[in-house]
Design an enzyme around this catalytic site. Structure first.
Site, PDB file in Angstrom:
ATOM      1  N   ARG A  73       0.797  -1.355  -0.002  1.00 24.28           N
ATOM      2  CA  ARG A  73       0.368  -0.606  -0.264  1.00 24.28           C
ATOM      3  C   ARG A  73       1.127   1.440   0.152  1.00 24.28           C
ATOM      4  O   ARG A  73       0.644   2.306  -0.677  1.00 24.28           O
ATOM      5  CB  ARG A  73      -1.300   0.203   1.161  1.00 24.28           C
ATOM      6  CG  ARG A  73      -1.603   0.892   1.183  1.00 24.28           C
ATOM      7  CD  ARG A  73      -3.004   1.231   2.212  1.00 24.28           C
ATOM      8  NE  ARG A  73      -3.969   2.127   1.828  1.00 24.28           N
ATOM      9  CZ  ARG A  73      -4.302   2.900   3.221  1.00 24.28           C
ATOM     10  NH1 ARG A  73      -3.891   2.300   4.347  1.00 24.28           N
ATOM     11  NH2 ARG A  73      -5.664   3.739   3.333  1.00 24.28           N
ATOM     12  N   HIS A  77       0.333   4.494  -2.406  1.00 23.47           N
ATOM     13  CA  HIS A  77       0.065   5.771  -2.326  1.00 23.47           C
ATOM     14  C   HIS A  77       1.391   6.135  -2.548  1.00 23.47           C
ATOM     15  O   HIS A  77       1.221   7.882  -2.749  1.00 23.47           O
ATOM     16  CB  HIS A  77      -0.152   5.845  -0.579  1.00 23.47           C
ATOM     17  CG  HIS A  77      -1.181   5.680  -0.681  1.00 23.47           C
ATOM     18  ND1 HIS A  77      -2.219   5.931   0.285  1.00 23.47           N
ATOM     19  CD2 HIS A  77      -2.516   4.337  -0.876  1.00 23.47           C
ATOM     20  CE1 HIS A  77      -2.858   5.550   1.144  1.00 23.47           C
ATOM     21  NE2 HIS A  77      -3.621   4.718  -0.496  1.00 23.47           N
ATOM     22  N   ASN A 105      -3.624   8.589   4.747  1.00 24.23           N
ATOM     23  CA  ASN A 105      -2.277   8.105   5.002  1.00 24.23           C
ATOM     24  C   ASN A 105      -2.695   8.624   6.674  1.00 24.23           C
ATOM     25  O   ASN A 105      -1.927   7.088   7.697  1.00 24.23           O
ATOM     26  CB  ASN A 105      -0.971   8.523   5.290  1.00 24.23           C
ATOM     27  CG  ASN A 105      -1.008   8.500   3.028  1.00 24.23           C
ATOM     28  OD1 ASN A 105      -1.569   7.456   2.443  1.00 24.23           O
ATOM     29  ND2 ASN A 105      -0.318   9.447   2.327  1.00 24.23           N
ATOM     30  N   HIS A 204      -6.346  -5.566  -2.363  1.00 23.02           N
ATOM     31  CA  HIS A 204      -7.085  -5.943  -1.101  1.00 23.02           C
ATOM     32  C   HIS A 204      -7.626  -7.298  -0.908  1.00 23.02           C
ATOM     33  O   HIS A 204      -8.724  -7.774  -0.607  1.00 23.02           O
ATOM     34  CB  HIS A 204      -8.574  -5.163  -1.135  1.00 23.02           C
ATOM     35  CG  HIS A 204      -8.370  -3.841  -1.379  1.00 23.02           C
ATOM     36  ND1 HIS A 204      -8.952  -2.668  -2.127  1.00 23.02           N
ATOM     37  CD2 HIS A 204      -7.029  -3.079  -1.058  1.00 23.02           C
ATOM     38  CE1 HIS A 204      -9.480  -1.262  -1.628  1.00 23.02           C
ATOM     39  NE2 HIS A 204      -7.548  -1.221  -1.331  1.00 23.02           N
TER      40      HIS A 204
HETATM   41  C1  HEM Z   1      -8.946   1.259  -5.518  1.00 21.31           C
HETATM   42  C2  HEM Z   1      -9.414   2.983  -5.260  1.00 21.31           C
HETATM   43  C3  HEM Z   1      -8.810   1.798  -4.186  1.00 21.31           C
HETATM   44  C4  HEM Z   1      -9.018   2.665  -2.236  1.00 21.31           C
HETATM   45  C5  HEM Z   1     -10.754   4.146  -2.613  1.00 21.31           C
HETATM   46  C6  HEM Z   1      -8.119   1.560  -1.809  1.00 21.31           C
HETATM   47  C7  HEM Z   1      -8.873   2.251  -0.564  1.00 21.31           C
HETATM   48  C8  HEM Z   1      -7.804   1.829   1.118  1.00 21.31           C
HETATM   49  C9  HEM Z   1      -8.766   1.579   2.328  1.00 21.31           C
HETATM   50  C10 HEM Z   1      -9.621   2.531   2.380  1.00 21.31           C
HETATM   51  C11 HEM Z   1      -7.777   1.485   3.152  1.00 21.31           C
HETATM   52  C12 HEM Z   1      -8.102   0.939   4.487  1.00 21.31           C
HETATM   53  C13 HEM Z   1      -7.064   1.210   5.167  1.00 21.31           C
HETATM   54  C14 HEM Z   1      -7.550   1.421   6.413  1.00 21.31           C
HETATM   55  O1  HEM Z   1      -8.213   0.851   7.335  1.00 21.31           O
HETATM   56  O2  HEM Z   1      -6.463   1.785   7.648  1.00 21.31           O
HETATM   57  C15 HEM Z   1      -7.033   0.508   1.769  1.00 21.31           C
HETATM   58  C16 HEM Z   1      -6.288  -0.781   2.815  1.00 21.31           C
HETATM   59  C17 HEM Z   1      -5.706  -1.514   1.916  1.00 21.31           C
HETATM   60  N1  HEM Z   1      -5.417  -0.925   0.152  1.00 21.31           N
HETATM   61 FE1  HEM Z   1      -6.257  -0.508  -0.842  1.00 21.31          FE
HETATM   62  N2  HEM Z   1      -7.848   1.037  -2.050  1.00 21.31           N
HETATM   63  C18 HEM Z   1      -7.371   1.137  -3.185  1.00 21.31           C
HETATM   64  C19 HEM Z   1      -6.715   0.749  -3.575  1.00 21.31           C
HETATM   65  C20 HEM Z   1      -5.440  -0.300  -3.724  1.00 21.31           C
HETATM   66  C21 HEM Z   1      -4.756  -0.327  -4.745  1.00 21.31           C
HETATM   67  C22 HEM Z   1      -4.518  -0.370  -5.914  1.00 21.31           C
HETATM   68  C23 HEM Z   1      -3.654  -1.083  -4.056  1.00 21.31           C
HETATM   69  C24 HEM Z   1      -2.581  -2.227  -4.311  1.00 21.31           C
HETATM   70  C25 HEM Z   1      -2.038  -2.006  -5.374  1.00 21.31           C
HETATM   71  C26 HEM Z   1      -3.763  -1.248  -2.504  1.00 21.31           C
HETATM   72  C27 HEM Z   1      -3.699  -1.708  -1.799  1.00 21.31           C
HETATM   73  C28 HEM Z   1      -4.158  -2.080  -0.144  1.00 21.31           C
HETATM   74  C29 HEM Z   1      -3.846  -2.662   0.754  1.00 21.31           C
HETATM   75  C30 HEM Z   1      -2.404  -4.202   0.880  1.00 21.31           C
HETATM   76  C31 HEM Z   1      -3.894  -2.515   2.344  1.00 21.31           C
HETATM   77  C32 HEM Z   1      -4.156  -2.894   3.733  1.00 21.31           C
HETATM   78  C33 HEM Z   1      -2.962  -1.913   4.234  1.00 21.31           C
HETATM   79  C34 HEM Z   1      -2.813  -2.289   5.627  1.00 21.31           C
HETATM   80  O3  HEM Z   1      -3.553  -3.704   5.839  1.00 21.31           O
HETATM   81  O4  HEM Z   1      -2.337  -2.055   6.628  1.00 21.31           O
HETATM   82  N3  HEM Z   1      -5.110  -0.102  -2.474  1.00 21.31           N
HETATM   83  N4  HEM Z   1      -7.325   0.260   0.809  1.00 21.31           N
END
Ligand code: HEM
Ligand SMILES: *[C@@H]1O[C@H](CO)[C@@H](O)[C@H](O)[C@H]1NC(C)=O
Ligand SMILES: *[C@@H]1O[C@H](CO)[C@@H](O)[C@H](O)[C@H]1NC(C)=O
Ligand SMILES: *[C@@H]1O[C@H](CO)[C@@H](O)[C@H](O)[C@H]1NC(C)=O
Ligand SMILES: *[C@@H]1O[C@H](CO)[C@@H](O)[C@H](O)[C@H]1NC(C)=O
Ligand SMILES: *[C@@H]1O[C@H](CO)[C@@H](O)[C@H](O)[C@H]1NC(C)=O
Ligand SMILES: *[C@@H]1O[C@H](CO)[C@@H](O)[C@H](O)[C@H]1NC(C)=O
Ligand SMILES: *[C@@H]1O[C@H](CO)[C@@H](O)[C@H](O)[C@H]1NC(C)=O
Ligand SMILES: *[C@@H]1O[C@H](CO)[C@@H](O)[C@H](O)[C@H]1NC(C)=O
Ligand SMILES: *[C@@H]1O[C@H](CO)[C@@H](O)[C@H](O)[C@H]1NC(C)=O
Length: 340
Positions: A73, A77, A105, A204
């Protein structure tokens, strides 16, 4: 580049020679612009860098099963804000408003301490050579492959920024509350298409999310007085237990309820079962007539197709506006600009 010259005996062949030379120059410039990063960039200067990165992540995974997700992530970002230049890693200073405090973030992005551990290990082996931006790209690949996902050759040669862009982070990184068309625009703004959007959303398949990012779907969705109708009713009941009304917005749940820590294509079967956690996840499958639906179905039916697209899309994302050549610098501490 050496000047290209042609001898000519007539003015017409001279002008066509000029066009040919200009075309060659243009082709060279375009090729350069797309091929600046290289899989062998550190082949002589830091040949073991991938192994070093992977070893530190394996170590970190022993005490934190979530860290692989958190690290990929960070690369996402980073790349969406002024390109993949490690701007996300810079701390606040007199001249820098850290992206760590931007909306997407703050109290959310994590793994910075592990990035610092990787940087220390890499600096011990090859001092002053490997950028923090490349460390994020390598860490993303290792995180996926160590979790059972695909491997790919990471393109390298990025350099680190001298600045951060907090307002850019506020506005360029997608939020989970947006429409599919807005999300598509944010990807398209950095040169990523609909296939990239669906493939990369497949990240995800691991990691966690806080209730505050999806609790709006559970009780009174968009002021309707009812939950989000695209949410599976048994999954809804589970999520209501985890995120009670008026409960803590920071409680965590798995982004992929089926296989929380493994990197696989269950994310896409979840969407088919109305079990996408974030509104923006479910929109990929539940927006009627959207181009994303058939891509979700394809990835749900073939993990191989998903893995292949995911690897390509990670390379595409990693190519967003890198600093190369003599632009930027190789930071010695990922948290700050050299000499500050
Ligand atoms: C398409 C639009 C996307 C949105 C709206 C989005 C939004 C989010 C949100 C809201 C979270 C939870 C953060 C939290 O609870 O603190 C999250 C977690 C995560 N996102 Fe996304 N995301 C997107 C795309 C992506 C992309 C492109 C990747 C990587 C290639 C990604 C990888 C991740 C991962 C692996 C997590 C879990 C992180 C953790 O457990 O620390 N996301 N995302
Ligand atoms: C690379 O790492 C291996 C062990 O993982 C070690 O045997 C080898 O000496 C290292 N090579 C260099 C150039 O550091
Ligand atoms: C850098 O920022 C992070 C996150 O905001 C913070 O936890 C850390 O203490 C800061 N480190 C330094 C050396 O200021
Ligand atoms: C980013 O958004 C936060 C929250 O709205 C705001 O406090 C901060 O000033 C914004 N940063 C910039 C540079 O616009
Ligand atoms: C910050 O990011 C925004 C949005 O991505 C962009 O329009 C702007 O040019 C960036 N600012 C700087 C100084 O790089
Ligand atoms: C989509 O983007 C437009 C323009 O930035 C904005 O006005 C609108 O609120 C956004 N819609 C959603 C659902 O986020
Ligand atoms: C997106 O770009 C890839 C190349 O990276 C291409 O194979 C794919 O067909 C494109 N998808 C769409 C929907 O245009
Ligand atoms: C749902 O939200 C809307 C708008 O915020 C509000 O008017 C309505 O009273 C709420 N309904 C319930 C059942 O809480
Ligand atoms: C949540 O808080 C609101 C007021 O802040 C209150 O009206 C409502 O009854 C509470 N709901 C529950 C389930 O506690
Ligand atoms: C809800 O999830 C269950 C599996 O837990 C599945 O059998 C069912 O088909 C899903 N319902 C919908 C509407 O997708």
């Amino acid at each position: 580049m050496a000047p290209i010259s042609f001898s000519s005996s007539s003015s017409s062949s001279s002008s066509s020679s000029f066009i040919l030379a200009a075309t060659i120059c243009l082709a060279f410039i375009l090729h350069q612009a797309q091929a600046q990063l290289s899989a062998t960039f550190y082949a002589t200067t830091c040949p073991n860098v991938s192994t070093i990165v992977s070893n530190v992540i394996q170590q970190a995974l022993q005490s934190d099963t979530r860290i692989a997700a958190s690290l990929i992530r960070l690369h996402f970002h980073d790349c969406f804000v002024n390109g993949c230049d490690a701007s996300v890693l810079l701390n606040d200073s007199s001249s820098i408003q850290s992206e760590k405090n931007a909306v997407p973030n703050f109290n959310s992005a994590r793994g910075f301490d592990v990035v610092d551990n990787i940087k220390t290990a890499v600096e011990n082996a090859c001092p002053g050579v490997v950028s923090c931006a490349d460390i994020l790209a390598l860490a993303a690949e290792s995180s996926v492959s160590l979790s059972g996902g695909p491997s790919w050759n990471v393109l390298l040669g990025r350099r680190d920024s001298l600045t951060a862009n907090q307002s850019g982070a506020n506005t360029s990184i997608p939020t989970p509350f947006e429409s599919l068309s807005n999300i598509t625009s944010k990807f398209s703004a950095v040169g990523l298409n609909t296939t990239d959007l669906v493939a990369l959303s497949g990240a995800h398949t691991f990691g966690r999310a806080q209730c505050r990012f999806f609790s709006g779907r559970l009780y009174n969705f968009s002021g309707t007085g009812n939950p989000d109708p695209t949410l599976n009713t048994s999954y809804l009941a589970t999520l209501q237990q985890i995120c009670p009304q008026n409960g803590s917005g920071t409680a965590l749940t798995n982004l992929d309820p089926a296989t929380p820590n493994g990197f696989d294509n269950n994310y896409f079967t979840n969407l088919q079962n109305s079990q996408g956690l974030l509104q923006t996840d479910q929109e990929l499958f539940s927006t009627s007539g959207a181009a994303t639906v058939s891509i979700v179905n394809n990835f749900a039916s073939s993990q191989t197709a998903f893995f292949q697209s995911f690897a390509q899309s990670m390379i595409n994302m990693g190519n967003i506006s890198p600093l190369t050549g003599s632009s930027g610098e190789i930071r010695s501490d990922c948290k700050k600009v050299n000499g500050s």
